[in-house]
Design a protein around this motif. Structure first.
Motif, PDB file in Angstrom:
ATOM      1  N   UNK A   1       0.836  -1.207   0.000  1.00  0.00           N
ATOM      2  CA  UNK A   1       0.000   0.000   0.000  1.00  0.00           C
ATOM      3  C   UNK A   1       0.864   1.248   0.000  1.00  0.00           C
ATOM      4  N   UNK A   2       1.910   1.252   0.823  1.00  0.00           N
ATOM      5  CA  UNK A   2       2.798   2.419   0.893  1.00  0.00           C
ATOM      6  C   UNK A   2       3.586   2.605  -0.395  1.00  0.00           C
ATOM      7  N   UNK A   3       4.098   1.509  -0.966  1.00  0.00           N
ATOM      8  CA  UNK A   3       4.894   1.613  -2.193  1.00  0.00           C
ATOM      9  C   UNK A   3       4.040   2.142  -3.342  1.00  0.00           C
ATOM     10  N   UNK A   4       2.847   1.597  -3.522  1.00  0.00           N
ATOM     11  CA  UNK A   4       1.965   2.089  -4.581  1.00  0.00           C
ATOM     12  C   UNK A   4       1.617   3.558  -4.354  1.00  0.00           C
ATOM     13  N   UNK A   5       1.368   3.932  -3.122  1.00  0.00           N
ATOM     14  CA  UNK A   5       0.963   5.310  -2.826  1.00  0.00           C
ATOM     15  C   UNK A   5       2.065   6.302  -3.179  1.00  0.00           C
ATOM     16  N   UNK A   6       3.291   6.009  -2.769  1.00  0.00           N
ATOM     17  CA  UNK A   6       4.374   6.978  -2.980  1.00  0.00           C
ATOM     18  C   UNK A   6       4.886   6.977  -4.415  1.00  0.00           C
ATOM     19  N   UNK A   7       4.837   5.833  -5.094  1.00  0.00           N
ATOM     20  CA  UNK A   7       5.356   5.772  -6.466  1.00  0.00           C
ATOM     21  C   UNK A   7       4.304   6.116  -7.516  1.00  0.00           C
TER      22      UNK A   7
ATOM     23  N   UNK B   1      -3.129   5.221 -14.941  1.00  0.00           N
ATOM     24  CA  UNK B   1      -2.221   4.465 -14.091  1.00  0.00           C
ATOM     25  C   UNK B   1      -2.068   5.118 -12.719  1.00  0.00           C
ATOM     26  N   UNK B   2      -2.144   6.446 -12.676  1.00  0.00           N
ATOM     27  CA  UNK B   2      -2.074   7.154 -11.393  1.00  0.00           C
ATOM     28  C   UNK B   2      -3.242   6.726 -10.502  1.00  0.00           C
ATOM     29  N   UNK B   3      -4.447   6.749 -11.053  1.00  0.00           N
ATOM     30  CA  UNK B   3      -5.615   6.372 -10.247  1.00  0.00           C
ATOM     31  C   UNK B   3      -5.650   4.869  -9.980  1.00  0.00           C
ATOM     32  N   UNK B   4      -5.114   4.073 -10.900  1.00  0.00           N
ATOM     33  CA  UNK B   4      -5.040   2.629 -10.674  1.00  0.00           C
ATOM     34  C   UNK B   4      -4.111   2.324  -9.498  1.00  0.00           C
ATOM     35  N   UNK B   5      -2.956   2.999  -9.462  1.00  0.00           N
ATOM     36  CA  UNK B   5      -2.026   2.800  -8.344  1.00  0.00           C
ATOM     37  C   UNK B   5      -2.657   3.238  -7.031  1.00  0.00           C
ATOM     38  N   UNK B   6      -3.395   4.342  -7.060  1.00  0.00           N
ATOM     39  CA  UNK B   6      -4.093   4.802  -5.857  1.00  0.00           C
ATOM     40  C   UNK B   6      -5.124   3.781  -5.401  1.00  0.00           C
TER      41      UNK B   6
END
Length: 437
Positions: A177-183, A192-197
């Protein structure tokens, strides 16, 4: 780079495609079964040794090993545990097994050296996060009673863990969760931004809704607090001390599983203090920890050697109850606390070595771009919290996960920094040429 060939053909480990395929396999495997992880990491370390022996003069290898502290400390950890075989009180098979377990530290320098460009680092990161995403989706499917044919864990239908345990997967979910949020800021487009979020939210949901692991809950609270800290303007960061307790209260009041599991700690500790004889997770840990402190106090300088925790625990407990040795002698492999485990095996210096390793990772991360540094610092914080309540680096599945996470992020950050340096150098050269012209 030197080209090594046999009968005109390059050696297999010198082929970029073969090397990258192995790196991606290892990056993805930490979301899969232990068997796949074990095969992948053995091959990766073997290829690392072959590359260093045949191509040590490579500028890429020398730069990575010269500028980063983490590969040096990771290798030192393995060497120190190996050296402790000379004075270990454990049986030889247990001692060698412990050294083998800490051999996973070599995954970090292996990934840093074998990932030789930013392009390769992106692939490794994609496979790592892709494997974790499939793991998350599998857990959510199990939670909603959707069959997952590849789920091999004996906790699949009861605790919704796909391959390992709910404890391991809850910690891994918090880290992901943290890795996806920060990257997510590196995403090339909005989708892809909203997918990662969205994946970050799903992962945090796994921690607090799906899984019951208390360590995972604490790790989730820690990485969430750190994300809030990073989001605060610098002039308000003095208030960051209030963030963790506030997040804890909100999570405690919002999620029933968190409230039930954390409330159980109080009753378990009370039962242990009252010496009721009732076995519990918290009570067992407290017993292990107090005995471990005694073992460290008896051999504070060099410890009892690799794999010696069981031997020392049994010895001390048997001295306490000589008339009833069956009550004192146990066969547990670790004290469920990484710092104390290192202290028993290597003395106070072992605990300092573990802190030094964490400090080396932090020092290297601080040299990198902000999103990568924040993602890596979240992984490091998760590791520290996890090690307070479990032997996370000693354990196979979760230990491999942490080493691969740090290795991939450090490689990605290192090569991103190299590209930034190249861009700055190119800009300066262009400016000088214009001035000279």
């Amino acid at each position: 780079m030197t080209a090594y060939r046999i009968e005109g053909k390059p050696l297999i480990w010198k082929k970029p495609g073969t090397r990258l395929a192995l790196v991606c396999l290892v990056a993805a495997s930490v979301g899969l079964s232990v068997a796949i992880i074990s095969i992948g990491k053995v091959l990766l370390v073997l290829i690392l040794l072959l590359v260093l022996l045949t191509d040590y003069r490579s500028a890429i290898n020398r730069t990575a090993l010269r500028e980063l502290w983490t590969p040096l400390l990771a290798t030192l950890v393995v060497l120190v545990f190996t050296l402790s075989l000379l004075w270990t009180s454990a049986p030889l098979d247990s001692a060698l097994g412990a050294v083998g377990k800490y051999g996973k530290f070599l995954l970090i320098p292996a990934l840093i050296v074998l990932i030789q460009t930013r392009h390769e680092a992106v692939y490794a990161l994609i496979f790592f996060l892709g494997g974790q995403t499939l793991l998350l989706l599998g857990s959510w499917a199990l939670y909603f009673h959707v069959p997952v044919p590849w789920a091999t864990s004996n906790m699949a239908t009861t605790a919704y863990a796909v391959f390992s345990s709910y404890l391991d997967q809850s910690i891994m979910s918090a880290v992901v969760a943290a890795v996806f949020w920060h990257l997510r800021t590196f995403a090339p487009n909005r989708f892809l931004f909203y997918a990662a979020t969205a994946v970050s939210v799903l992962a945090l949901g796994c921690v607090f809704v799906v899984f019951t692991g208390r360590t995972g809950h604490l790790v989730g609270i820690a990485v969430l607090s750190l994300a809030i800290f990073f989001a605060l303007p610098k002039r308000y960061r003095f208030a960051s001390l209030l963030v963790p307790p506030l997040v804890l209260v909100v999570v405690f009041l919002s999620f029933d599983k968190v409230a039930q599991r954390l409330s159980a700690v109080k009753s378990e500790v009370s039962a242990y203090s009252a010496e009721t004889g009732q076995e519990s997770s918290s009570g067992t840990r407290l017993k292990f920890w107090t005995t471990s402190v005694e073992a460290i106090s008896q051999k504070p300088l060099m410890g009892s050697g690799a794999g010696s925790w069981v031997t020392e625990y049994n010895r001390i407990e048997q001295l306490k109850t000589p008339l009833h040795p069956s009550l004192g002698v146990q066969s547990h492999g670790n004290p469920h606390q990484e710092f104390l485990l290192w202290g028993v095996q290597l003395g106070v210096g072992g605990i300092l070595l573990l802190f030094a390793f964490g400090g080396a990772v932090l020092l290297d991360l601080r040299k990198m771009e902000s999103p990568i540094a924040r993602a890596g610092q979240s992984v490091l914080l998760a590791l520290a919290v996890s090690c307070l309540f479990n032997s996370s680096l000693y354990d196979a599945y979760i230990g491999d996960f942490f080493c691969v996470s740090l290795g991939v992020l450090l490689a990605y950050g290192f090569h991103s920094r190299e590209i930034s340096r190249g861009s700055v150098a190119a800009g300066l050269c262009s400016t000088l040429k214009m001035k000279i012209g």
